[in-house]
Design an enzyme around this catalytic site. Structure first.
Site, short mmCIF file in Angstrom:
data_model
loop_
_atom_site.label_atom_id
_atom_site.label_comp_id
_atom_site.label_asym_id
_atom_site.label_seq_id
_atom_site.Cartn_x
_atom_site.Cartn_y
_atom_site.Cartn_z
N SER A 34 0.85 -1.23 -0.37
CA SER A 34 0.71 0.24 -0.56
C SER A 34 0.97 0.94 0.00
O SER A 34 1.82 1.85 0.98
CB SER A 34 -1.06 0.10 1.13
OG SER A 34 -1.99 1.07 1.28
N ASP A 35 0.28 1.75 -0.57
CA ASP A 35 1.03 3.74 -1.04
C ASP A 35 0.84 4.31 0.57
O ASP A 35 -0.09 4.34 0.78
CB ASP A 35 0.82 4.11 -2.09
CG ASP A 35 0.56 6.04 -2.24
OD1 ASP A 35 2.78 5.74 -2.06
OD2 ASP A 35 0.43 6.83 -2.27
#
Length: 904
Positions: A345-346
């Site tokens: 996940s960014d």
């Protein structure tokens, strides 16, 4: 005294530099000043080859000549991203590929002979192009002119001002656009490229990247790279080379290959046998006659409905997800999401809000949180397009009572700002002169960089320690000071504001739920290592964050890097190539990887991942590269997506098991009965079996499903073996029906009623198996939905009436019709018992023994090693607990004895 070891090493090295807070001595009047530790921004290394470096020493006062620019344009090409378009005809034909499709197409060819008839990448690249500037100011032939950005070449001297989109990768020259030397900096927003939550200060000699935006300052720069060689160009290249076959397509092809293999082998044997057996019969031995019979058998055996039923099931799932604001762009992503075991996940904008907010401040003695908010607001520039000023103003407006219900948004009740000096890169602070309207007292407020404000107040060791403490945690600090009327030239420190891009309210709970369902979340960010660790801590994650440079460390083997990648909880200071490599390394480990992101920098990894997820508010480039788009902020809807996709997966796997079983049974029975008795069923009944049964199973898309607590896997070996076992048992039942009718009830082999009896049995017995294949336990543990039950049972009742009344075949009456259906239902219970026990005793170790591939052998070895290690850890923990318990008892006894002596 020093504080060291800020980096945590939990089974993993990190290559980030350790922050040290050094105090020269103790407290007191004679104490030496504490050094302010400034965290250095880690830049991405931009290598310039010597031959290119030689072209970058252009005279900044004149620039390149027209002829030089023309020569370099021919050598380096235009400053634009190359277009790669797919031929639409080839793209259309690609939809007709795959094992099952090939066999259907081949059958069509044979049917014609015997006259027996029965992009994402391009859009992602286009979106990337939209982020590029269209025009640029450049020195050419001694004139400062405007040109198309596509005509820029290495060595061009360009001007960069507030609001400009940087047209190419360039090196700052430290020269003002007006021509004079400048010691100032440029504040550049490169979050779309690197994911950093804050603008970055760039000085002379630093590199600024194409498509990033100038937020403050102005300076000349020399172009270093253009087109595909730029930072954003390399991201575009990664997108264009990612064209791997999807996981779902691989599974369907694998199933198709198995079914086709047994179909082709068995049907070929039947063809050869009949050609030899009827070689003296000019009618039955005619090649076209035999081929026609074999063709019907092949068409009936082909799992034509397999891709259709699976696609309809995924389409229904996509509709369900759309209701939860999860939009599926690539249908097969629904199936792949069920198998995802790692979610990369960014951070910025996904796990966090992507907006600076006011955190807990450091306050000097006598001041409150409201005081520092008020003075910060008074010294904030109204309407400034700056994230720090916006954060300060928003925090004050939300928390200060005097700023509520104001008549004018530009006024502060009780105060008036009479003079204001905006932020200056040279002074690094703002300054406001304020009148207290109640007392008419005049004072000044200064707000700016901590080192500047601390110097302004004459030094403050406690404040320095506070700033250092915030820096260690990755928080941005701002100092606030004010004067008093009795001493208008002396500033007193109010405190230090701390600012952070905070986690979304639902992020920590989403990560916890993902972990609960067996999905490991790894945070990936372009932010600095210390910021990543602070956010990870606030999200409840472990703080084993890997410096992205570790991913390309030449001193470490691929295996070492992959292991570290698996163990890490996150990655910091990443660029698009790093995100792409993280996904690639995890996939090589055999893991299905999901990737979330919102920026241009995420596009290559989104395209590479098994499931690319573009989050709410994403860029066009991210949306185009992704398979799934979230319409709601944050990641909470991903958990809904995981649950729904796992339900869809269970339906798909149950249908695949049923379909393989049916095909195996169908082929085995007709292969054996043809060779033994030379008996065959009419073409119309064979086709009717295939059509009715596949039509009914379409409604499996709305069946009840038991959701797995762990990521789903197809386990093709288990699927095929179980199908073979069930297929053999069904074949045995078919032979029982055939010979009982033939010898017990004396129905002749040429009697067409035998065809009707076998039609009803072959239609119903395998079809009822789908009630069993729905789950690994007994069928009553999760009963089918009413719609699915009625659809399956309804088709067989229809087949029964056809057989009883002889609508398409000779009638067999109620006795035979009802008996066959009842026996098929009872036999389903037997098959369900067999299935449960196969699942019960099946293990990966058994798979590795039956199909001992190198990969399975290695995986089995690793599992055994891990098991031994876990057992040792468990045993060690038991011993430690025992020692702790004994120690507590001894201490309690000693305390008791001591208490007794004290009493006496």
């Amino acid at each position: 005294m020093s504080l060291e070891g800020i980096e945590e090493k939990i089974g993993l090295e990190t290559s980030g530099k350790r922050e040290e807070i050094i105090e020269k001595s103790g407290e007191g009047s004679n104490a030496k000043p504490v050094e302010l530790v400034e965290h250095k921004h880690v830049e991405v290394a931009d290598e310039i080859p010597p031959e290119l470096e030689a072209l970058l020493h252009t005279d900044p006062s004149t620039g390149l000549t027209t002829d030089e620019a023309k020569d370099r344009l021919e050598k380096f090409g235009r400053n634009e991203l190359a277009e790669v378009k797919t031929n639409p005809i080839l793209k259309f034909l690609s939809y007709f590929t795959g094992a099952i499709a090939y066999l259907i197409e081949l059958s069509c060819v044979f049917a014609a002979i015997v006259q027996h008839w029965v992009s994402r990448a391009e859009s992602a690249l286009d979106a990337l192009k939209q982020t590029l500037a269209l025009k640029a100011k450049v020195w050419r032939d001694g004139q400062f002119v405007e040109v198309d950005t596509a005509e820029l070449v290495p060595g061009d001297v360009i001007g960069l001002r507030l609001g400009d989109i940087i047209p190419a990768d360039a090196r700052l020259l430290g020269i003002s656009v007006t021509g004079g030397e400048t010691e100032g900096t440029l504040s550049i927003d490169q979050s779309a490229l690197t994911g950093e939550s804050l603008p970055v200060e760039k000085k002379k000699g630093d590199t600024c990247y194409s498509s990033s935006i100038v937020k403050q300052g102005q300076m000349l720069a020399v172009v270093t790279k253009t087109g595909s060689k730029t930072f954003i160009g390399r991201a575009a290249n990664l997108i264009s080379i990612t064209v791997e076959q999807g996981h779902f397509q691989k599974i369907v092809n694998a199933i198709g290959n198995f079914l086709i293999l047994i179909t082709v082998v068995l049907v070929s044997i039947i063809f050869i046998y009949q050609m030899v057996y009827f070689r003296n019969d000019p009618v039955k031995g005619n090649v076209f006659e035999v081929l026609g019979h074999v063709l019907v058998l092949t068409i009936a055996a082909i799992p034509v409905g397999l891709p259709t039923v699976l696609s309809v099931t995924m389409a229904v799932g996509a509709k369900q997800l759309a209701a939860k604001k999860v939009i599926v762009k690539r249908l097969t992503a629904v199936e792949e999401m069920a198998s995802v075991s790692v979610l990369c996940s960014d951070k910025t904008g996904t796990l966090t809000l992507n907006e600076l907010t006011f955190d807990e401040p450091y306050l000097s003695h006598g001041y409150t949180k409201h005081d520092i908010l008020l003075y910060s607001y008074l010294s904030a520039e109204p309407g400034a397009n700056d994230p720090i000023e916006s954060a300060v103003r928003t925090a004050a407006e939300n928390e200060l009572d005097i700023l509520q219900n104001r008549q004018s948004a530009h006024e502060v009740p009780g105060y008036k700002v009479t003079a204001f000096i905006p932020f200056n890169p040279a002074t690094k602070m703002t300054n406001a002169t304020v009148v207290n309207l109640d007392t008419n007292e005049v004072f000044k407020v200064a707000k700016g960089a901590p080192q500047v404000i601390i110097q302004l107040v004459g030094g403050d060791n406690d404040a320095v320690r506070a700033v250092n403490s915030l820096a260690v945690r990755g928080l941005r600090a701002l100092g606030v000071a004010r004067t008093y009327p009795d001493d208008p030239d002396t500033y007193k420190l109010v405190g230090m504001i701390s600012l952070l891009d905070p986690p979304r309210p639902d992020s920590a709970e989403t990560i916890r739920r993902c972990n609960h369902y067996g999905v490991e979340v790894k945070m990936i960010t372009g932010d600095q290592l210390i910021i990543a660790k602070e956010v990870a801590h606030r999200l409840g994650m472990n703080r084993v964050i890997l410096d992205a440079n570790h991913l390309v460390d030449p001193d470490k083997t691929e295996e070492e890097v992959t292991q570290h990648c698996e163990r890490a909880d996150g990655f910091a200071q990443v660029i698009p190539e790093h995100k792409y490599r993280v996904v690639e390394l995890l996939q090589k480990r055999g893991l299905l990887v999901g990737m979330t992101g919102d920026g241009v920098n995420d596009a290559p990894a989104l395209k590479k991942a098994n499931v690319g997820i573009a989050v709410h508010g994403c860029t066009d480039a991210a949306r185009s590269a992704a398979d799934i788009v979230l319409l709601a902020p944050g990641l909470s809807t991903i958990v809904d997506g995981i649950m729904t996709s796992r339900a869809i997966f269970q339906r798909m796997r149950s249908y695949a098991l049923y379909r393989i079983t049916s095909t195996v049974h169908f082929l085995m029975f007709f292969f054996c009965i043809t060779l033994i008795e030379n008996w065959q069923m009419s073409a119309i009944l064979l086709i009717l079996i295939a059509l009715l049964n596949d039509a009914a199973t379409l409604v499996i898309a709305v069946d009840n499903a038991k959701i797995s607590p762990r990521p789903d896997k197809w386990r093709l070996g288990q699927l095929i073996v179980l199908s073979m076992i069930l297929g053999v048992l069904l074949t045995a039942a078919s032979f029982a029906h055939f010979y009982i009718a033939l010898y017990v009830f004396n129905i002749g082999i040429d009697d067409q009623r035998l065809e009707t009896i076998m039609y009803l049995h072959i239609s119903s017995a395998p079809h009822f198996v789908i009630f069993s294949t729905r789950l690994s336990g007994y069928f009553w543990e999760n009963l089918p939905s009413p719609t699915f039950f009625v659809a399956v049972l309804g088709t067989q009742i229809f087949a029964m009436f056809i057989s009883i009344y002889g609508l398409l075949t000779p009638a067999i009456g109620w006795g035979w019709g009802v008996s066959i259906i009842v026996i098929s239902l009872l036999y389903f219970f037997v098959l369900d018992f067999v299935k449960v026990n196969v699942f019960k005793y099946w293990s990966f170790e058994l798979t590795a023994k039956l199909w001992p591939t190198p990969a399975r052998k290695n995986k089995l070895r690793d599992r055994k090693v891990d098991k031994i290690y876990q057992e040792r850890v468990t045993e060690s923990l038991k011993k430690v607990k025992k020692v702790v318990t004994i120690t507590k008892v001894i201490l309690a006894f000693q305390y008791s004895q001591k208490s007794k002596r004290t009493i006496h």
